[in-house]
Design a protein around this motif. Structure first.
Motif, PDB file in Angstrom:
ATOM      1  N   HIS A 253       0.789  -1.229   0.000  1.00  0.00           N
ATOM      2  CA  HIS A 253       0.000   0.000   0.000  1.00  0.00           C
ATOM      3  C   HIS A 253       0.828   1.288   0.000  1.00  0.00           C
ATOM      4  O   HIS A 253       0.255   2.372  -0.056  1.00  0.00           O
ATOM      5  CB  HIS A 253      -0.965   0.000   1.180  1.00  0.00           C
ATOM      6  N   ILE A 254       2.146   1.179   0.085  1.00  0.00           N
ATOM      7  CA  ILE A 254       2.991   2.377  -0.016  1.00  0.00           C
ATOM      8  C   ILE A 254       3.939   2.155  -1.184  1.00  0.00           C
ATOM      9  O   ILE A 254       5.065   1.671  -1.029  1.00  0.00           O
ATOM     10  CB  ILE A 254       3.759   2.651   1.294  1.00  0.00           C
ATOM     11  N   LEU A 255       3.451   2.455  -2.367  1.00  0.00           N
ATOM     12  CA  LEU A 255       4.205   2.236  -3.595  1.00  0.00           C
ATOM     13  C   LEU A 255       4.265   3.531  -4.396  1.00  0.00           C
ATOM     14  O   LEU A 255       3.262   4.229  -4.540  1.00  0.00           O
ATOM     15  CB  LEU A 255       3.546   1.141  -4.434  1.00  0.00           C
ATOM     16  N   PHE A 256       5.451   3.833  -4.915  1.00  0.00           N
ATOM     17  CA  PHE A 256       5.645   5.059  -5.687  1.00  0.00           C
ATOM     18  C   PHE A 256       5.300   4.780  -7.155  1.00  0.00           C
ATOM     19  O   PHE A 256       6.160   4.656  -8.023  1.00  0.00           O
ATOM     20  CB  PHE A 256       7.080   5.560  -5.544  1.00  0.00           C
ATOM     21  N   THR A 257       4.014   4.674  -7.406  1.00  0.00           N
ATOM     22  CA  THR A 257       3.538   4.436  -8.762  1.00  0.00           C
ATOM     23  C   THR A 257       3.713   5.700  -9.594  1.00  0.00           C
ATOM     24  O   THR A 257       3.901   6.797  -9.052  1.00  0.00           O
ATOM     25  CB  THR A 257       2.049   4.045  -8.736  1.00  0.00           C
ATOM     26  N   PRO A 258       3.638   5.585 -10.915  1.00  0.00           N
ATOM     27  CA  PRO A 258       3.746   6.793 -11.746  1.00  0.00           C
ATOM     28  C   PRO A 258       2.740   7.872 -11.345  1.00  0.00           C
ATOM     29  O   PRO A 258       3.073   9.065 -11.348  1.00  0.00           O
ATOM     30  CB  PRO A 258       3.479   6.266 -13.156  1.00  0.00           C
ATOM     31  N   ARG A 259       1.525   7.487 -11.010  1.00  0.00           N
ATOM     32  CA  ARG A 259       0.523   8.477 -10.629  1.00  0.00           C
ATOM     33  C   ARG A 259       0.889   9.153  -9.313  1.00  0.00           C
ATOM     34  O   ARG A 259       0.708  10.369  -9.162  1.00  0.00           O
ATOM     35  CB  ARG A 259      -0.862   7.833 -10.532  1.00  0.00           C
ATOM     36  N   ILE A 260       1.409   8.394  -8.341  1.00  0.00           N
ATOM     37  CA  ILE A 260       1.833   8.982  -7.066  1.00  0.00           C
ATOM     38  C   ILE A 260       2.971   9.972  -7.307  1.00  0.00           C
ATOM     39  O   ILE A 260       2.974  11.090  -6.755  1.00  0.00           O
ATOM     40  CB  ILE A 260       2.267   7.879  -6.079  1.00  0.00           C
TER      41      ILE A 260
END
Length: 441
Positions: A253-260
């Motif tokens: 749940h704490i992932l640096f996705t492109p959208r984040i």
């Protein structure tokens, strides 16, 4: 596959069992689908019946519009369109037009926490400034917590294992914990190193009778507020374990996705000061409306879910806040337990951020901006928290003590409790919890 065997610790308990990790996790995808079916249990007619209390002539076009904009949460299950069990009430929390219609009919109702905090928050701010201490205004509470498994949930004579929430003893604003009573004479309290604070008990299922586990205790909870200015914050020491751990990604749940990454950059811009970064993120998330939430165990990435659906409950927006903060180089972590306000008790989640030279500071993202013209009070919950709390968890998705054999009912948070038996987990539909609070003088 090597199997792990669990035996009663020091002969204290009755339960024994052997199960492999693969066996315990096998079938969880099916279990996840079953949990989703429980969450999405309303049909169209039931949802429309509720909506018509406020919008008598609701049309198919309106329904479709709300569904497409994610104001009315639905899902196709087993070939049928089903609605989240709180989809209709949530519509009047999410959609601006629906909110206005409901307010026009029902007015604005102030809940218990808001009534308490309207006078409490200014007192905390004044006390911190007067005493020059960050932890003030202690409140002593006597608590009775119980969990009752419905009759015949497991066969007669089988052992039910139960973990109940228990106040942490490693938090400076939570002190003087005294245990008075437990339903079972034998129990285990989780060592303080465990991030989920629990009290564990076992009991045999009796035929045709519910099985109740209970605990009674007293503790003192204090408010905390940090009167911070941007110049108070020192540059981070980026080689420390705190900085490295709490600015990192963490499954799932704490992932640096492109959208984040894109969103964090958009929100923070060129700002370099940690306190002002936190303020920008806090203000941005404040625009996301609160809504009753699906069970976390059914969601693959909670921050992405909030961004997709444009709403979230306390834990969901806290995890979004934590993820954005970490990507921006601000150490942040999850805390949760209960809000214990008179007339407003409930499960609750919030965050903490770490400022160099200050330490860990509470951030209650879902409480948002306090309704005051005084700026210290307005931003109180960005660097503070009220006295009416029970801190149970100092992180999320950690191990329970003693170890649970089967996947938890709540795989992220731990508040209501957890229950299982020899052949599987007992989900929320098999039991109920109850919290009673007496405020001591």
């Amino acid at each position: 596959m090597k199997k792990a065997c669990w035996l009663s610790l020091c002969g204290m308990f009755l339960f024994t069992g052997c199960i492999s990790y693969s066996e315990s996790m096998a079938g969880f995808e099916q279990e996840k689908m079953n949990r989703t079916r429980i969450d999405f249990s309303k049909n169209r007619d039931q949802v429309i019946d509720y909506i018509r209390k406020y919008i008598p002539n609701v049309s198919d076009e309106q329904m479709l519009k709300w569904e497409n904009e994610k104001s009315l949460e639905c899902m196709t299950i087993d070939g049928k369109k089903m609605y989240f069990y709180n989809a209709a009430p949530n519509l009047f929390r999410i959609n601006k037009e629906a909110i206005a219609i409901k307010i026009a009919k029902d007015g604005i109702t102030e809940d218990g926490k808001d009534r308490v905090n309207s006078s409490h928050v200014p007192l905390v701010v004044s006390a911190v400034k007067a005493k020059k201490e960050n932890i003030v205004l202690p409140v002593k509470m006597h608590v009775k917590y119980s969990l009752t498994v419905q009759s015949n949930a497991v066969p007669e004579g089988e052992i039910i294992r139960c973990w109940l929430p228990y106040p942490r003893t490693d938090q400076p604003r939570q002190t003087n914990l005294k245990l008075f009573n437990t339903s079972e004479s034998k129990y285990l309290i989780a060592p303080v190193k465990y991030k989920h604070s629990t009290i564990y008990m076992e009991k045999k299922q009796e035929k045709d009778k519910p099985t109740t586990f209970s605990v009674e205790y007293e503790y003192t909870s204090s408010a905390e507020w940090h009167h911070l200015k941007p110049e108070d914050i020192l540059p981070y020491k980026k080689n420390t374990s705190i900085y490295k751990k709490y600015t990192s990604e963490r499954e799932k749940h704490i992932l640096f996705t492109p959208r984040i990454k894109e969103l964090a950059t958009q929100i923070v811009g060129n700002e370099q000061n940690p306190l002002l970064k936190v303020k920008k993120i806090y203000e941005w998330i404040n625009q996301i409306p609160w809504a009753s939430a699906r069970e976390y165990s059914t969601l693959d990435n909670i921050p992405e879910y909030v961004l997709d659906n444009k709403h979230g409950d306390c834990g969901q927006v806290s995890l979004l806040f934590i993820t954005l903060a970490r990507y921006c180089g601000i150490p942040a972590k999850f805390q949760s337990g209960f809000m214990m306000h008179p007339g407003g008790k409930n499960m609750h989640d919030w965050a903490q951020v770490y400022f160099e030279g200050v330490g860990w500071v509470p951030v209650d993202q879902s409480f948002g901006l306090f309704p005051s013209k005084n700026q210290d009070e307005k931003y109180f919950f960005m660097t503070g928290i009220d006295s009416y709390r029970m801190i149970v968890n100092d992180d999320y998705s950690n191990s329970l003590f003693p170890a649970k054999k089967y996947p938890r009912s709540e795989t992220v948070d731990f508040q209501r409790g957890e229950v299982e038996w020899r052949k599987g987990n007992l989900y929320f539909d098999k039991w109920k919890w109850n919290l009673e609070i007496e405020y001591m003088k």
